[in-house]
Design a protein around this motif. Sequence first.
Motif, short mmCIF file in Angstrom:
data_model
loop_
_atom_site.label_atom_id
_atom_site.label_comp_id
_atom_site.label_asym_id
_atom_site.label_seq_id
_atom_site.Cartn_x
_atom_site.Cartn_y
_atom_site.Cartn_z
N THR A 22 5.78 11.86 1.70
CA THR A 22 4.39 11.60 1.61
C THR A 22 3.36 11.48 0.22
O THR A 22 4.19 11.32 -0.41
N ALA A 23 2.73 10.92 0.34
CA ALA A 23 2.17 9.57 -0.43
C ALA A 23 1.78 11.34 -1.59
O ALA A 23 2.07 11.05 -2.52
N ALA A 24 1.18 12.54 -0.77
CA ALA A 24 0.63 13.79 -2.01
C ALA A 24 2.43 13.95 -2.78
O ALA A 24 2.90 14.37 -3.26
N ASP A 25 3.55 14.35 -1.82
CA ASP A 25 4.37 14.69 -2.43
C ASP A 25 5.04 13.46 -3.81
O ASP A 25 5.83 14.20 -4.05
N VAL A 26 5.21 12.45 -3.40
CA VAL A 26 5.19 11.17 -4.16
C VAL A 26 4.64 11.17 -5.40
O VAL A 26 4.96 11.50 -7.01
N LYS A 27 2.81 12.18 -5.78
CA LYS A 27 2.19 12.30 -6.89
C LYS A 27 2.56 13.35 -7.55
O LYS A 27 3.03 13.46 -8.76
N THR A 28 3.23 14.61 -6.41
CA THR A 28 3.51 15.33 -6.83
C THR A 28 4.62 15.51 -8.17
O THR A 28 5.02 16.33 -9.28
N VAL A 29 5.86 14.90 -7.26
CA VAL A 29 7.59 14.57 -8.59
C VAL A 29 6.67 13.78 -9.49
O VAL A 29 6.84 14.15 -11.07
N LEU A 30 5.75 12.77 -9.40
CA LEU A 30 5.73 11.62 -11.01
C LEU A 30 4.67 12.47 -12.29
O LEU A 30 4.71 12.40 -12.60
N ALA A 31 4.22 13.29 -11.33
CA ALA A 31 2.76 14.43 -12.21
C ALA A 31 3.96 15.28 -13.16
O ALA A 31 3.62 16.04 -13.79
N ALA A 32 5.08 15.54 -12.03
CA ALA A 32 6.13 16.84 -13.08
C ALA A 32 6.62 15.57 -14.16
O ALA A 32 7.13 16.62 -14.76
N ALA A 33 7.20 14.14 -13.77
CA ALA A 33 7.61 13.30 -15.08
C ALA A 33 7.05 13.62 -16.07
O ALA A 33 6.71 12.59 -16.96
N GLY A 34 5.13 13.74 -15.64
CA GLY A 34 4.07 13.33 -16.84
C GLY A 34 3.87 12.08 -16.63
O GLY A 34 3.40 11.53 -17.79
N THR A 35 3.71 11.56 -15.59
CA THR A 35 3.08 9.82 -15.21
C THR A 35 2.13 10.46 -13.77
O THR A 35 2.07 10.90 -12.41
N GLU A 36 1.38 9.34 -13.61
CA GLU A 36 0.71 8.78 -12.66
C GLU A 36 1.49 7.41 -11.39
O GLU A 36 1.69 7.04 -12.27
N ALA A 37 0.80 7.34 -10.29
CA ALA A 37 1.14 6.27 -9.69
C ALA A 37 0.00 5.57 -9.08
O ALA A 37 -1.26 6.11 -9.29
N ASP A 38 0.04 4.39 -8.99
CA ASP A 38 -0.40 3.18 -8.88
C ASP A 38 -0.99 3.90 -7.04
O ASP A 38 -0.24 3.93 -6.64
N ALA A 39 -2.43 3.81 -7.32
CA ALA A 39 -2.37 4.05 -6.19
C ALA A 39 -2.71 3.25 -4.54
O ALA A 39 -1.80 3.62 -3.64
N ASP A 40 -2.28 1.99 -4.73
CA ASP A 40 -1.72 0.82 -4.07
C ASP A 40 -0.52 0.95 -4.18
O ASP A 40 -0.38 0.56 -2.92
N ALA A 41 -0.27 0.86 -4.41
CA ALA A 41 1.24 0.53 -4.86
C ALA A 41 2.13 1.83 -3.73
O ALA A 41 2.96 1.69 -3.01
N THR B 132 0.27 3.79 -1.41
CA THR B 132 0.08 3.22 -0.33
C THR B 132 0.88 2.61 0.53
O THR B 132 1.10 2.47 1.47
N ARG B 133 0.97 1.26 -0.04
CA ARG B 133 1.62 -0.02 0.57
C ARG B 133 3.32 0.60 0.48
O ARG B 133 3.82 0.75 1.29
N LEU B 134 3.94 1.45 -0.56
CA LEU B 134 5.31 2.29 -0.51
C LEU B 134 5.23 2.71 1.18
O LEU B 134 6.21 3.27 2.03
N THR B 135 4.53 4.18 0.96
CA THR B 135 4.39 5.19 2.02
C THR B 135 4.03 4.69 3.15
O THR B 135 4.94 5.28 5.16
N ALA B 136 3.81 3.83 3.60
CA ALA B 136 3.01 2.50 4.78
C ALA B 136 4.20 2.19 5.20
O ALA B 136 5.20 1.95 6.13
N ALA B 137 5.08 1.49 4.44
CA ALA B 137 5.71 0.63 4.41
C ALA B 137 7.57 1.26 5.34
O ALA B 137 7.88 1.34 5.72
N LEU B 138 8.05 2.71 4.51
CA LEU B 138 8.87 3.41 4.50
C LEU B 138 8.30 4.87 5.59
O LEU B 138 9.40 5.10 5.97
N GLU B 139 7.80 4.70 6.52
CA GLU B 139 7.17 6.09 6.46
C GLU B 139 7.25 5.82 8.38
O GLU B 139 7.50 4.62 9.14
#
Length: 91
Positions: A19-38, A40-47
């Motif tokens: 999920t988007a929350a899962d991806v955010k957690t991974v990125l936060a662990a790496a010390g970075t953030e995700a562009d919310a639009d990107a 949303t588009r990725l998770t919707a396209a790959l769902e």
Amino acid sequence: MKVIAAYLLLIVGGNTAPTAADVKTVLAAAGTEADADALTRLTAALEGKTVEELSEIIAAGKEKLVNIGGGAAAPAAAGAAAEAVVEEEEE
């Protein structure tokens, strides 16, 4: 790219439907953030896509990148420049 990499890491780790929350957690662990639009588009396209379908999507993307070209010219130019410097030093 980092959003895609995080998504794929989750899949490799066994999460078949990140999920988007899962991806955010991974990125936060790496010390970075995700562009919310990107994100949303990725998770919707790959769902709902299977690992096999993702492999096909990646392969198709690689083919598009190959057709664009340009990536190999920079290392080749750098190599030629280094050779020219070595030849000048030898003279």
